[in-house]
Design an enzyme around this catalytic site. Sequence first.
Site, PDB file in Angstrom:
ATOM      1  N   CYS A  78       6.587  15.498  -8.398  1.00  0.00           N
ATOM      2  CA  CYS A  78       6.475  16.564  -9.404  1.00  0.00           C
ATOM      3  C   CYS A  78       6.715  16.063 -10.823  1.00  0.00           C
ATOM      4  O   CYS A  78       6.703  16.845 -11.762  1.00  0.00           O
ATOM      5  CB  CYS A  78       7.442  17.699  -9.087  1.00  0.00           C
ATOM      6  SG  CYS A  78       9.180  17.264  -9.334  1.00  0.00           S
TER       7      CYS A  78
ATOM      8  N   CYS B  13      20.681   5.288 -13.146  1.00  0.00           N
ATOM      9  CA  CYS B  13      21.595   6.216 -13.806  1.00  0.00           C
ATOM     10  C   CYS B  13      20.903   7.578 -13.838  1.00  0.00           C
ATOM     11  O   CYS B  13      19.972   7.788 -14.616  1.00  0.00           O
ATOM     12  CB  CYS B  13      21.898   5.707 -15.214  1.00  0.00           C
ATOM     13  SG  CYS B  13      23.113   6.674 -16.092  1.00  0.00           S
TER      14      CYS B  13
ATOM     15  N   CYS C 251      10.478  11.741 -10.528  1.00  0.00           N
ATOM     16  CA  CYS C 251      10.069  12.036  -9.155  1.00  0.00           C
ATOM     17  C   CYS C 251       8.561  11.811  -9.052  1.00  0.00           C
ATOM     18  O   CYS C 251       7.798  12.261  -9.905  1.00  0.00           O
ATOM     19  CB  CYS C 251      10.418  13.483  -8.810  1.00  0.00           C
ATOM     20  SG  CYS C 251       9.762  14.031  -7.213  1.00  0.00           S
TER      21      CYS C 251
ATOM     22  N   CYS D 162      11.304  19.736  -6.381  1.00  0.00           N
ATOM     23  CA  CYS D 162      10.352  19.780  -5.263  1.00  0.00           C
ATOM     24  C   CYS D 162      10.940  19.363  -3.910  1.00  0.00           C
ATOM     25  O   CYS D 162      10.254  19.450  -2.902  1.00  0.00           O
ATOM     26  CB  CYS D 162       9.129  18.927  -5.573  1.00  0.00           C
ATOM     27  SG  CYS D 162       9.451  17.149  -5.601  1.00  0.00           S
TER      28      CYS D 162
END
Length: 189
Positions: free
Chosen positions: A155, A175, A152, A106
Amino acid sequence: MDSDPRYHRRAFVGLVLAGSGAYILWARAKPIGPTIPARVRISEFDATGKALGSREVETVSKSDDEWRRILPADSYSVTRHNDTELAFSGPYDHLYDAGIYRCICCGTALFASTAKYASGTGWPAFTEAVAKENVLESQDAEFGIRRTAVSCARCWAHLGHVFDDGPPPGGLRYCINSVALRFVAGGRN
């Protein structure tokens, strides 16, 4: 009351079929995975890492088929199905250019190059997210290992994990899979 065993078997089979049908309807009606809110607040950044402010935006939600069509196969597998790329295989493991790492799904700003360091683990490592509200952290107990997954916020793309074995002062190591990111070169590091 009828004592013919054939009727008892028919009643039992009828109950099993009715129960199975009810379960299938219930299972299909249940949402799969977490419920994604319609809007979220994220912080925006330009390519140099300069904060542009925080604003409420619509979440990005697509069907599994849509994600499969628009993403490279490895990015789709990692971001939409929580897979992990092979260590030392990603293009950003050894990249230390100035810029911003954005979500491949996104475009949300996730990590700044100023927070990147050489962890030696085979995946890009960051000491912090570019803005706490741009990432989500959740418990992950896959394979019997307790970890904190990072996604995220806009999204819900799976990015990687955060561990408490990073360098001072914060002691965190985000990571992150290279294939979950898109690097945008900027002017300062």
